[in-house]
Write a protein that holds these residues in place. Sequence first.
Motif, PDB file in Angstrom:
ATOM      1  N   LEU A 131       2.851   9.986   1.421  1.00 20.68           N
ATOM      2  CA  LEU A 131       3.272  10.260   2.571  1.00 20.68           C
ATOM      3  C   LEU A 131       3.649   8.878   3.553  1.00 20.68           C
ATOM      4  CD1 LEU A 131      -0.249  11.673   3.549  1.00 20.68           C
ATOM      5  CD2 LEU A 131       2.203  13.206   3.373  1.00 20.68           C
ATOM      6  N   ALA A 132       2.926   7.795   2.514  1.00 15.53           N
ATOM      7  CA  ALA A 132       3.811   6.465   3.551  1.00 15.53           C
ATOM      8  C   ALA A 132       3.693   5.273   2.729  1.00 15.53           C
ATOM      9  CB  ALA A 132       2.740   6.324   5.461  1.00 15.53           C
ATOM     10  N   ALA A 133       4.134   4.391   3.013  1.00 15.34           N
ATOM     11  CA  ALA A 133       3.682   3.470   2.581  1.00 15.34           C
ATOM     12  C   ALA A 133       4.105   2.062   2.859  1.00 15.34           C
ATOM     13  CB  ALA A 133       5.259   3.144   1.014  1.00 15.34           C
ATOM     14  N   GLY A 134       3.756   0.668   2.739  1.00 12.49           N
ATOM     15  CA  GLY A 134       4.268  -0.096   2.833  1.00 12.49           C
ATOM     16  C   GLY A 134       3.893  -1.303   2.569  1.00 12.49           C
ATOM     17  N   TYR A 135       4.349  -2.748   2.996  1.00 10.88           N
ATOM     18  CA  TYR A 135       3.535  -3.590   2.546  1.00 10.88           C
ATOM     19  C   TYR A 135       3.190  -4.692   3.517  1.00 10.88           C
ATOM     20  CZ  TYR A 135       8.483  -5.425   2.946  1.00 10.88           C
ATOM     21  OH  TYR A 135       9.509  -5.440   3.609  1.00 10.88           O
ATOM     22  N   CYS A 136       2.524  -5.638   3.881  1.00 11.27           N
ATOM     23  CA  CYS A 136       2.244  -6.499   5.014  1.00 11.27           C
ATOM     24  C   CYS A 136       2.628  -8.102   4.703  1.00 11.27           C
ATOM     25  CB  CYS A 136       1.067  -6.969   5.197  1.00 11.27           C
ATOM     26  SG  CYS A 136       0.700  -7.717   7.017  1.00 11.27           S
ATOM     27  N   MET A 137       3.303  -9.013   4.764  1.00 12.34           N
ATOM     28  CA  MET A 137       4.083 -10.531   4.344  1.00 12.34           C
ATOM     29  C   MET A 137       3.553 -10.930   4.816  1.00 12.34           C
ATOM     30  SD  MET A 137       8.041 -11.706   3.506  1.00 12.34           S
ATOM     31  CE  MET A 137       8.118 -11.917   4.902  1.00 12.34           C
ATOM     32  N   TYR A 138       2.778 -12.391   4.618  1.00 12.36           N
ATOM     33  CA  TYR A 138       1.812 -13.432   4.979  1.00 12.36           C
ATOM     34  C   TYR A 138       3.157 -14.298   4.284  1.00 12.36           C
ATOM     35  CZ  TYR A 138      -1.429 -10.203   4.410  1.00 12.36           C
ATOM     36  OH  TYR A 138      -2.254  -8.433   4.104  1.00 12.36           O
ATOM     37  N   GLY A 139       3.543 -14.873   5.694  1.00  8.07           N
ATOM     38  CA  GLY A 139       4.149 -16.230   5.577  1.00  8.07           C
ATOM     39  C   GLY A 139       5.336 -17.177   6.713  1.00  8.07           C
ATOM     40  N   PHE A 171       0.929  -1.221   0.287  1.00 14.29           N
ATOM     41  CA  PHE A 171      -0.078   0.442  -0.458  1.00 14.29           C
ATOM     42  C   PHE A 171       0.978   0.730   0.412  1.00 14.29           C
ATOM     43  CE2 PHE A 171       0.566  -1.481   4.255  1.00 14.29           C
ATOM     44  CZ  PHE A 171       0.633   0.178   4.975  1.00 14.29           C
ATOM     45  N   GLY A 172       0.307   2.484  -0.162  1.00 10.97           N
ATOM     46  CA  GLY A 172       0.751   3.674  -1.173  1.00 10.97           C
ATOM     47  C   GLY A 172      -0.354   5.041   0.184  1.00 10.97           C
ATOM     48  N   ILE A 173       0.351   5.748   0.337  1.00 11.01           N
ATOM     49  CA  ILE A 173      -0.580   6.489   0.813  1.00 11.01           C
ATOM     50  C   ILE A 173       0.041   7.446   0.470  1.00 11.01           C
ATOM     51  CG2 ILE A 173      -1.517   7.654   3.436  1.00 11.01           C
ATOM     52  CD1 ILE A 173      -1.136   5.512   4.430  1.00 11.01           C
ATOM     53  N   TYR A 174      -1.268   8.729  -0.105  1.00 10.37           N
ATOM     54  CA  TYR A 174      -0.651   9.923  -0.478  1.00 10.37           C
ATOM     55  C   TYR A 174      -2.139  11.348   0.238  1.00 10.37           C
ATOM     56  CZ  TYR A 174       1.108   8.873  -4.876  1.00 10.37           C
ATOM     57  OH  TYR A 174       1.979   8.198  -6.190  1.00 10.37           O
ATOM     58  N   MET A 175      -1.884  12.465   0.282  1.00  9.08           N
ATOM     59  CA  MET A 175      -3.084  13.145   0.657  1.00  9.08           C
ATOM     60  C   MET A 175      -3.586  13.828  -0.441  1.00  9.08           C
ATOM     61  SD  MET A 175      -3.936  15.347   3.690  1.00  9.08           S
ATOM     62  CE  MET A 175      -1.986  15.295   4.369  1.00  9.08           C
ATOM     63  N   LEU A 176      -4.513  14.372   0.198  1.00 13.16           N
ATOM     64  CA  LEU A 176      -5.503  14.770  -1.252  1.00 13.16           C
ATOM     65  C   LEU A 176      -4.571  16.652  -1.427  1.00 13.16           C
ATOM     66  CD1 LEU A 176      -8.461  13.788  -2.532  1.00 13.16           C
ATOM     67  CD2 LEU A 176      -9.308  15.800  -0.202  1.00 13.16           C
ATOM     68  N   SER A 208       5.949 -15.831   9.415  1.00 13.23           N
ATOM     69  CA  SER A 208       5.479 -15.151  10.523  1.00 13.23           C
ATOM     70  C   SER A 208       4.570 -13.698   9.439  1.00 13.23           C
ATOM     71  CB  SER A 208       6.450 -14.304  11.627  1.00 13.23           C
ATOM     72  OG  SER A 208       7.025 -13.473  10.468  1.00 13.23           O
ATOM     73  N   CYS A 209       3.650 -13.086  10.060  1.00 11.95           N
ATOM     74  CA  CYS A 209       3.075 -11.800   9.346  1.00 11.95           C
ATOM     75  C   CYS A 209       3.934 -10.629   9.825  1.00 11.95           C
ATOM     76  CB  CYS A 209       1.656 -12.081   9.981  1.00 11.95           C
ATOM     77  SG  CYS A 209       1.027 -10.242   8.983  1.00 11.95           S
ATOM     78  N   MET A 210       4.298 -10.031   8.765  1.00 13.40           N
ATOM     79  CA  MET A 210       5.141  -8.989   9.082  1.00 13.40           C
ATOM     80  C   MET A 210       4.382  -7.353   8.751  1.00 13.40           C
ATOM     81  SD  MET A 210       9.572  -9.020   9.174  1.00 13.40           S
ATOM     82  CE  MET A 210      10.013  -6.930   9.210  1.00 13.40           C
ATOM     83  N   LEU A 211       4.531  -6.358   9.267  1.00 10.07           N
ATOM     84  CA  LEU A 211       4.412  -5.678   8.709  1.00 10.07           C
ATOM     85  C   LEU A 211       5.483  -4.767   8.590  1.00 10.07           C
ATOM     86  CD1 LEU A 211       0.207  -3.294   8.422  1.00 10.07           C
ATOM     87  CD2 LEU A 211       2.726  -2.671   8.479  1.00 10.07           C
ATOM     88  N   VAL A 212       5.876  -4.113   7.200  1.00 14.24           N
ATOM     89  CA  VAL A 212       7.250  -2.605   7.298  1.00 14.24           C
ATOM     90  C   VAL A 212       6.970  -1.917   6.808  1.00 14.24           C
ATOM     91  CG1 VAL A 212       9.461  -2.364   5.691  1.00 14.24           C
ATOM     92  CG2 VAL A 212       8.521  -4.715   6.402  1.00 14.24           C
ATOM     93  N   LEU A 213       6.505  -0.977   7.559  1.00 14.60           N
ATOM     94  CA  LEU A 213       6.228   0.343   7.052  1.00 14.60           C
ATOM     95  C   LEU A 213       6.991   1.743   7.250  1.00 14.60           C
ATOM     96  CD1 LEU A 213       3.649   2.124   7.359  1.00 14.60           C
ATOM     97  CD2 LEU A 213       3.984   1.809   9.874  1.00 14.60           C
ATOM     98  N   SER A 214       7.579   2.476   5.985  1.00 12.57           N
ATOM     99  CA  SER A 214       7.924   3.996   6.681  1.00 12.57           C
ATOM    100  C   SER A 214       6.787   5.074   6.002  1.00 12.57           C
ATOM    101  CB  SER A 214       9.027   4.055   5.101  1.00 12.57           C
ATOM    102  OG  SER A 214       9.163   5.681   5.465  1.00 12.57           O
ATOM    103  N   THR A 215       6.472   6.200   7.016  1.00  9.82           N
ATOM    104  CA  THR A 215       6.428   7.493   7.308  1.00  9.82           C
ATOM    105  C   THR A 215       6.918   8.516   6.683  1.00  9.82           C
ATOM    106  OG1 THR A 215       6.721   7.268   9.585  1.00  9.82           O
ATOM    107  CG2 THR A 215       4.656   6.354   8.921  1.00  9.82           C
ATOM    108  N   GLY A 216       7.442   8.570   5.643  1.00  6.39           N
ATOM    109  CA  GLY A 216       9.220   8.788   5.578  1.00  6.39           C
ATOM    110  C   GLY A 216      10.132   9.574   6.376  1.00  6.39           C
TER     111      GLY A 216
END
Length: 340
Positions: A162-170, A139-144, A172-180
């Motif tokens: 503004l932010a982007a990330g992914y969630c990997m279902y393997g 996923f990726g997030i923009y501001m209007l 283990s379930c891991m969510l990797v995130l950056s808010t910049g």
Amino acid sequence: MDHAADARQTDLMTITRYVLNEQTKYSESKGDFTILLSHIVLGCKFVCSAVNKAGLAKLIGLAGDTNIQGEEQKKLDVLSNDVFLNALISSGRTAILVSEEGQEAIFVSPPFRGKYCVVFDPLDGSSNIDCGVSIGTIFGIYMLKGSDPKIEDVLQPGKNMLAAGYCMYGSSCMLVLSTGNGVNGFTLDPSLGEFILTHSDIRIPKKGKIYSVNEGNAKNWDVPTSKYVENCKFPKDGSSPKSLRYVGSMVADVHRTLLYGGVFLYPADEKSPNGKLRVLYEVFPMSFLIEQAGGQAFTGKQRALDLVPKKIHERSPIFLGSHDDVEEIKALYAAEESKP
């Protein structure tokens, strides 16, 4: 009894707490981003549960396309899409949603409308699910930009995210995130039902020992890609060859690249002159994360995050990973371009 050690074990940095901490750095923050992210996290938990049960669901007496109540059984990627659409709209914080599963962008109606635009691939690599390979959500997030949502609000260069990330279902379930502000990894603790910070401030190695590409497309590659892969196998500087690792699930391949270094490439070729991966919800979020971790992302012509997409499902070639490895690819493209 060591109360300090006890406190350390129970003082867990959950993803919600982490995002709240980030938000408090901005005086104008109203907590909208935290609410949006908590809905994305809920979607990831739901899909993780569905992915884990997928094999069983096929085995426990579901006949054809309908179950015993006569309800239609949905494919996992369609189910995942519905889960994320519902979670994002019900957050009351989104204005435009673009999904890999939908032909058109979805404009959220006023009672539920917010100021964020979310682009996402609800279940990337879902063709791999039957063989138990890691798959994920990107996923990726923009501001209007203004008060009225327009398609141009999502057709922005990736550097505006503004932010982007992914969630990997393997395994283990891991969510990797950056808010910049760097990249962090959170692992789902099934006993708590919470994502806990396990990989803080992920930095990609400056140079790696792995390359990741679908070699089945080799006969259709352009010259710089062919030369780069040849150099990986038969280095001319006397160094050891790189190892090939290719899962064929973008989330799994990029996750390994982010942690271990090296390069992931999906170049253009004669069969797919614009590449295969989609700009908005595959190339941009992954490039954002790689850059935030100190790596580079290149399209064969320019920095990936500088691309300005013209359509929501536009495709692009991509080379992303360790800084020095991508630098080598850029040099090969520059040399090819300078030929008379």
